[in-house]
Scaffold this motif. Structure first.
Motif, PDB file in Angstrom:
ATOM      1  N   UNK A 243      24.151  34.033  56.026  1.00 43.35           N
ATOM      2  CA  UNK A 243      24.844  33.455  54.873  1.00 43.35           C
ATOM      3  C   UNK A 243      24.989  34.499  53.772  1.00 43.35           C
ATOM      4  N   UNK A 244      26.197  34.612  53.255  1.00 41.87           N
ATOM      5  CA  UNK A 244      26.491  35.503  52.138  1.00 41.87           C
ATOM      6  C   UNK A 244      27.545  34.870  51.257  1.00 41.87           C
ATOM      7  N   UNK A 245      28.422  35.699  50.715  1.00 43.94           N
ATOM      8  CA  UNK A 245      29.487  35.179  49.840  1.00 43.94           C
ATOM      9  C   UNK A 245      30.803  35.841  50.185  1.00 43.94           C
ATOM     10  N   UNK A 246      31.884  35.150  49.835  1.00 36.78           N
ATOM     11  CA  UNK A 246      33.218  35.704  50.021  1.00 36.78           C
ATOM     12  C   UNK A 246      33.459  36.808  49.005  1.00 36.78           C
ATOM     13  N   UNK A 248      36.814  39.315  48.294  1.00 36.58           N
ATOM     14  CA  UNK A 248      38.135  39.870  48.570  1.00 36.58           C
ATOM     15  C   UNK A 248      38.541  39.664  50.026  1.00 36.58           C
ATOM     16  N   UNK A 249      38.340  38.435  50.514  1.00 39.87           N
ATOM     17  CA  UNK A 249      38.748  38.087  51.868  1.00 39.87           C
ATOM     18  C   UNK A 249      37.768  38.516  52.942  1.00 39.87           C
ATOM     19  N   UNK A 265      40.038  32.828  53.178  1.00 39.55           N
ATOM     20  CA  UNK A 265      40.995  32.532  52.120  1.00 39.55           C
ATOM     21  C   UNK A 265      40.357  31.881  50.902  1.00 39.55           C
ATOM     22  N   UNK A 266      39.035  31.650  50.922  1.00 37.75           N
ATOM     23  CA  UNK A 266      38.374  30.976  49.809  1.00 37.75           C
ATOM     24  C   UNK A 266      38.190  31.878  48.600  1.00 37.75           C
ATOM     25  N   UNK A 267      37.722  31.285  47.522  1.00 38.07           N
ATOM     26  CA  UNK A 267      37.518  32.023  46.282  1.00 38.07           C
ATOM     27  C   UNK A 267      36.343  32.975  46.408  1.00 38.07           C
ATOM     28  N   UNK A 268      36.431  34.113  45.736  1.00 37.63           N
ATOM     29  CA  UNK A 268      35.322  35.063  45.726  1.00 37.63           C
ATOM     30  C   UNK A 268      34.064  34.392  45.170  1.00 37.63           C
ATOM     31  N   UNK A 269      32.924  34.695  45.804  1.00 35.88           N
ATOM     32  CA  UNK A 269      31.667  34.129  45.367  1.00 35.88           C
ATOM     33  C   UNK A 269      31.288  32.835  46.053  1.00 35.88           C
ATOM     34  N   UNK A 270      32.218  32.235  46.822  1.00 37.44           N
ATOM     35  CA  UNK A 270      31.887  30.995  47.515  1.00 37.44           C
ATOM     36  C   UNK A 270      30.997  31.285  48.717  1.00 37.44           C
ATOM     37  N   UNK A 342      33.087  28.840  56.152  1.00 41.04           N
ATOM     38  CA  UNK A 342      32.594  28.250  54.909  1.00 41.04           C
ATOM     39  C   UNK A 342      31.304  27.496  55.184  1.00 41.04           C
ATOM     40  N   UNK A 343      30.341  27.601  54.287  1.00 41.56           N
ATOM     41  CA  UNK A 343      29.062  26.908  54.443  1.00 41.56           C
ATOM     42  C   UNK A 343      29.221  25.494  53.941  1.00 41.56           C
ATOM     43  N   UNK A 344      29.066  24.546  54.851  1.00 37.05           N
ATOM     44  CA  UNK A 344      29.203  23.127  54.507  1.00 37.05           C
ATOM     45  C   UNK A 344      27.829  22.482  54.388  1.00 37.05           C
TER      46      UNK A 344
END
Length: 348
Positions: A243-246, A248-249, A265-270, A342-344
């Motif tokens: 697990x990390x973060x988005x 820049x794609x 395609x999600x927002x940076x930091x998600x 994406x982490x749900x």
């Protein structure tokens, strides 16, 4: 034969409370997987009536067979219409194979001749034609498991519970029984506990992951194995999940940096999980990767698993020559082998 099964099982154990809800459609097979001691078999035992509920309710086709709330319902195991198959075939040693299979129908009032004829038909269906006159001791372990399946299904249960029935068999026999089970369970409502992802892939329509008494992921087998929601689910699928973060794609996490041919395609930091196979991890400089320290080496069927403080790689024996615990290495994974998910929230 098939029926809808609905169960909310709550059983208090010393280390944690098993609290799992499961709904199985008529004719559907749901597999349950998780680490040893996670509570999987407890769920089956409760549905079968062999483990008392501390709370919850169990129903078949809408008819409640077990409930702790008022009005209390407690149906005896033999009256639930549920068959439980485990690692031990538990055949009656003093009866012939035919009489073993005919036992359930005869106990239900079916005439002896009809029950025996049906038993022979079931024995043929599970790949054992002509063995009806033998005793269980004359059969191999795999053959006894086939007889156990025939005996369970000949009784026309409303649901079948499988508690790792293949774990004690050798790989070849297990593969044969697995194929037979898939055919025999066609149209039968079933719940199967297993440690083998192959069992889930072959036998089940959906897969439920249980961790420390809680359901953490539920969905179609292929979906759960391809996009594991937890580290336990990833290990079951033979995958690494970090697990990390988005960013820049792409994906990053405390010095890790990975990219995928399909950008996120999600927002940076998600919150974002990078999913990949250890067999696709390489040691050396690559387009994306991370630094790690070797902890230990494990032999595998095809080479060596290099377990580090951050991730693992499965590499050929020659490539592992000279590696020792404490060595600093650089891992990398090619973008085509990385999926960014994406982490749900997990199922609770």
């Amino acid at each position: 034969m098939s029926a809808a099964l609905s169960a909310h099982v709550v059983v208090r154990r010393r280390a944690f409370t098993v609290d799992v809800a499961i709904d199985v459609a008529p004719g559907e097979t749901v597999a349950i997987m998780g680490r040893s001691g996670a509570g999987k078999s407890t769920v089956l035992q409760a549905i079968a009536g062999l483990q008392p509920l501390d709370a919850g309710v169990i129903a078949i086709d809408g008819r409640v067979i077990d409930r702790t709330d008022h009005p209390r319902v407690r149906t005896e195991p033999m009256r639930r219409g549920i068959a439980l198959l485990g690692q031990d075939a538990r055949l009656f040693p003093h009866l012939s194979v035919r009489e073993n299979v005919a036992f359930g129908p005869r106990a239900a009032g079916v005439a002896a001749a009809a029950a025996r004829a049906d038993a022979d038909a079931w024995l043929a269906r599970v790949g054992l034609p002509g063995v009806g006159d033998r005793r269980p001791a004359e059969l191999s372990g795999g053959e006894q498991q086939r007889v156990a399946v025939a005996r369970a299904l000949a009784a026309k249960p409303r649901a079948v519970l499988l508690d790792e029935p293949l774990v004690a068999l050798d790989a070849v026999t297990a593969a044969e029984i697995r194929t037979m089970l898939r055919e025999a369970l066609d149209g039968v409502t079933a719940v199967a506990v297993t440690h083998d992802a192959v069992d889930a892939a072959v036998l089940a329509d959906r897969l439920l992951i249980v961790e420390e008494g809680r359901a953490t992921q539920l969905g179609p087998v292929r979906e759960v194995l391809a996009t594991p929601a937890t580290d336990v689910a990833a290990r079951i699928a033979g995958l690494e999940r970090v697990v990390g973060v988005a960013s820049r794609g792409e994906w990053e996490s405390r010095g890790w940096h990975l990219s995928s041919v399909v950008p996120f395609a999600g927002a940076d930091g998600s919150a974002l999980a990078a999913v990949f196979r250890a067999a696709d991890v390489r040691i050396g400089d690559g387009p994306s990767g991370w630094d790690a320290i070797v902890r230990h080496l494990e032999p595998t069927a095809t080479g060596v698993r290099v377990v580090a403080d951050r991730g693992a790689a499965e590499i050929p024996v020659l490539a592992a020559a000279g590696l020792t615990p404490g060595d600093a290495v650089r891992f990398f994974v090619a973008p085509e082998h990385v999926r960014l998910v994406a982490v749900e929230p997990t199922v609770r």
